[in-house]
Design a protein around this motif. Structure first.
Motif, mmCIF file in Angstrom:
data_model
loop_
_atom_site.group_PDB
_atom_site.id
_atom_site.type_symbol
_atom_site.label_atom_id
_atom_site.label_comp_id
_atom_site.label_asym_id
_atom_site.label_seq_id
_atom_site.Cartn_x
_atom_site.Cartn_y
_atom_site.Cartn_z
ATOM 1 N N LEU A 1 0.826 -1.200 0.000
ATOM 2 C CA LEU A 1 0.000 0.000 0.000
ATOM 3 C C LEU A 1 0.866 1.258 0.000
ATOM 4 O O LEU A 1 0.605 2.205 -0.755
ATOM 5 C CB LEU A 1 -0.920 -0.017 1.212
ATOM 6 C CG LEU A 1 -1.944 1.116 1.311
ATOM 7 C CD1 LEU A 1 -2.902 1.094 0.126
ATOM 8 C CD2 LEU A 1 -2.712 1.031 2.626
ATOM 9 N N SER A 2 1.897 1.279 0.830
ATOM 10 C CA SER A 2 2.763 2.466 0.884
ATOM 11 C C SER A 2 3.461 2.687 -0.450
ATOM 12 O O SER A 2 3.591 3.828 -0.909
ATOM 13 C CB SER A 2 3.792 2.329 2.005
ATOM 14 O OG SER A 2 4.709 1.287 1.758
ATOM 15 N N ARG A 3 3.889 1.630 -1.092
ATOM 16 C CA ARG A 3 4.574 1.772 -2.384
ATOM 17 C C ARG A 3 3.609 2.247 -3.471
ATOM 18 O O ARG A 3 3.954 3.102 -4.299
ATOM 19 C CB ARG A 3 5.240 0.461 -2.788
ATOM 20 C CG ARG A 3 6.050 0.604 -4.061
ATOM 21 C CD ARG A 3 7.090 -0.460 -4.220
ATOM 22 N NE ARG A 3 7.779 -0.262 -5.488
ATOM 23 C CZ ARG A 3 8.807 0.566 -5.670
ATOM 24 N NH1 ARG A 3 9.286 1.254 -4.658
ATOM 25 N NH2 ARG A 3 9.365 0.681 -6.867
ATOM 26 N N ALA A 4 2.386 1.704 -3.472
ATOM 27 C CA ALA A 4 1.397 2.126 -4.460
ATOM 28 C C ALA A 4 1.047 3.600 -4.296
ATOM 29 O O ALA A 4 0.909 4.341 -5.278
ATOM 30 C CB ALA A 4 0.138 1.263 -4.341
ATOM 31 N N VAL A 5 0.905 4.036 -3.058
ATOM 32 C CA VAL A 5 0.620 5.442 -2.782
ATOM 33 C C VAL A 5 1.782 6.323 -3.236
ATOM 34 O O VAL A 5 1.592 7.379 -3.857
ATOM 35 C CB VAL A 5 0.331 5.629 -1.275
ATOM 36 C CG1 VAL A 5 0.396 7.087 -0.883
ATOM 37 C CG2 VAL A 5 -1.039 5.048 -0.922
ATOM 38 N N GLU B 1 3.949 5.730 -5.564
ATOM 39 C CA GLU B 1 4.017 5.758 -7.030
ATOM 40 C C GLU B 1 3.019 6.733 -7.627
ATOM 41 O O GLU B 1 3.180 7.172 -8.772
ATOM 42 C CB GLU B 1 3.815 4.353 -7.592
ATOM 43 C CG GLU B 1 5.025 3.456 -7.344
ATOM 44 C CD GLU B 1 4.826 2.030 -7.810
ATOM 45 O OE1 GLU B 1 3.656 1.646 -8.075
ATOM 46 O OE2 GLU B 1 5.826 1.296 -7.910
ATOM 47 N N GLU B 2 1.994 7.088 -6.862
ATOM 48 C CA GLU B 2 1.049 8.122 -7.295
ATOM 49 C C GLU B 2 1.519 9.519 -6.902
ATOM 50 O O GLU B 2 0.832 10.501 -7.161
ATOM 51 C CB GLU B 2 -0.331 7.869 -6.697
ATOM 52 C CG GLU B 2 -1.123 6.790 -7.399
ATOM 53 C CD GLU B 2 -2.622 6.985 -7.204
ATOM 54 O OE1 GLU B 2 -3.037 7.620 -6.204
ATOM 55 O OE2 GLU B 2 -3.379 6.519 -8.072
ATOM 56 N N GLY B 3 2.661 9.611 -6.248
ATOM 57 C CA GLY B 3 3.197 10.903 -5.851
ATOM 58 C C GLY B 3 2.735 11.400 -4.501
ATOM 59 O O GLY B 3 3.052 12.526 -4.110
ATOM 60 N N TYR C 1 9.240 2.305 1.514
ATOM 61 C CA TYR C 1 8.515 2.124 0.254
ATOM 62 C C TYR C 1 9.375 2.378 -0.978
ATOM 63 O O TYR C 1 9.025 1.967 -2.085
ATOM 64 C CB TYR C 1 7.261 3.005 0.214
ATOM 65 C CG TYR C 1 7.494 4.481 0.429
ATOM 66 C CD1 TYR C 1 7.932 5.309 -0.594
ATOM 67 C CD2 TYR C 1 7.260 5.054 1.677
ATOM 68 C CE1 TYR C 1 8.135 6.672 -0.387
ATOM 69 C CE2 TYR C 1 7.463 6.406 1.903
ATOM 70 C CZ TYR C 1 7.900 7.211 0.871
ATOM 71 O OH TYR C 1 8.099 8.548 1.074
ATOM 72 N N GLU C 2 10.518 3.037 -0.832
ATOM 73 C CA GLU C 2 11.412 3.221 -1.983
ATOM 74 C C GLU C 2 12.273 2.000 -2.256
ATOM 75 O O GLU C 2 12.939 1.927 -3.288
ATOM 76 C CB GLU C 2 12.291 4.454 -1.776
ATOM 77 C CG GLU C 2 11.529 5.768 -1.892
ATOM 78 C CD GLU C 2 12.432 6.980 -1.844
ATOM 79 O OE1 GLU C 2 13.658 6.799 -1.656
ATOM 80 O OE2 GLU C 2 11.921 8.103 -1.991
ATOM 81 N N VAL C 3 12.271 1.035 -1.349
ATOM 82 C CA VAL C 3 12.939 -0.237 -1.605
ATOM 83 C C VAL C 3 12.048 -1.038 -2.548
ATOM 84 O O VAL C 3 10.897 -1.343 -2.227
ATOM 85 C CB VAL C 3 13.160 -1.019 -0.298
ATOM 86 C CG1 VAL C 3 13.743 -2.401 -0.584
ATOM 87 C CG2 VAL C 3 14.071 -0.234 0.635
#
Length: 219
Positions: free
Chosen positions: A76-80, A82-84, A106-108
């Motif tokens: 979830l954190s990575r998907a968020v 990626e939306e900026g 989330y940048e990993v």
């Protein structure tokens, strides 16, 4: 594959909303990426050999399963992010650490298929994972740099409890780090199980058959 929710989707999302409020967010803030995060979780869970990750042949997200919650919050954190929405991603990352005692920023960029079990105390840093790699870790595991150089993971990597992978090391094929193994700047590791601490590592060949007994994912 459709993701199931235990005890139900309403209960699951109500729990998630309460948890997000602890870090100043709401589930509504994540509405645009929830389905994508669910789909990613379903893809991972459907490959797991752990009986709690599926129900009646379908992937299942269980309210009280800490490893599943760890995986989902990272997704979830990575998907968020990626939306900026980096502030929201930071909040979810904070919740992940609070709820699971696991640090995965989330940048990993983890591979598409990865997992964990009883992951308390693990810190998974910026290793370079090939997209087609698969990865599994247990408690108190660590991936990180040594002198600014990070490991590269190709193929399948299984980290048992208390193991570390640091610095200039490249894994390929099937690699298992045994309990407490500390691997630093080990160069090339392939189709092996590793014991001990660098520089005094004990590296033993690992057959595909033996690895399949250890590995936590279906092909």
């Amino acid at each position: 594959m459709q993701l199931r929710f235990e005890p139900g989707k309403v209960e699951w999302e109500g729990f998630l909303d309460l948890q997000l409020q602890l870090v100043g967010a709401q589930i509504a803030d994540c509405a645009s990426v929830l389905d994508a995060a669910y789909a990613s979780a379903a893809r991972i869970f459907s490959r797991s050999k752990n009986k709690y990750f599926t129900q009646d042949g379908a992937p299942a997200l269980r309210l009280a399963h800490n490893a599943q919650y760890t995986i989902f919050l990272y997704l979830l954190s990575r998907a968020v992010a990626e939306e900026g929405q980096h502030l929201l991603a930071d909040r979810i990352y904070a919740l992940l650490r609070m709820a699971s005692a696991v640090d995965i920023y989330y940048e990993v960029k983890l591979p598409k298929v990865w997992g964990c079990d009883h992951p308390l105390g693990s810190v998974i840093g910026r290793g370079k994972f090939d997209e087609d790699a698969t990865f599994f870790f247990a408690q108190n595991c660590n991936i990180g740099n040594n002198r600014g150089i990070y490991p590269r993971i190709i193929g399948n990597l299984h980290m048992m409890s208390g193991s570390s992978l640091l610095g200039d090391t490249r894994t390929s094929g099937n690699v298992v780090l045994a309990n407490g193994a500390c691997v630093i700047d080990a160069g090339e590791l392939s189709d092996c199980i590793v014991f001990g601490r660098s520089p005094d590592l004990v590296i033993k060949p690992l057959s595909a058959e033996r690895f399949s007994e250890i590995w936590r994912f279906e092909p």
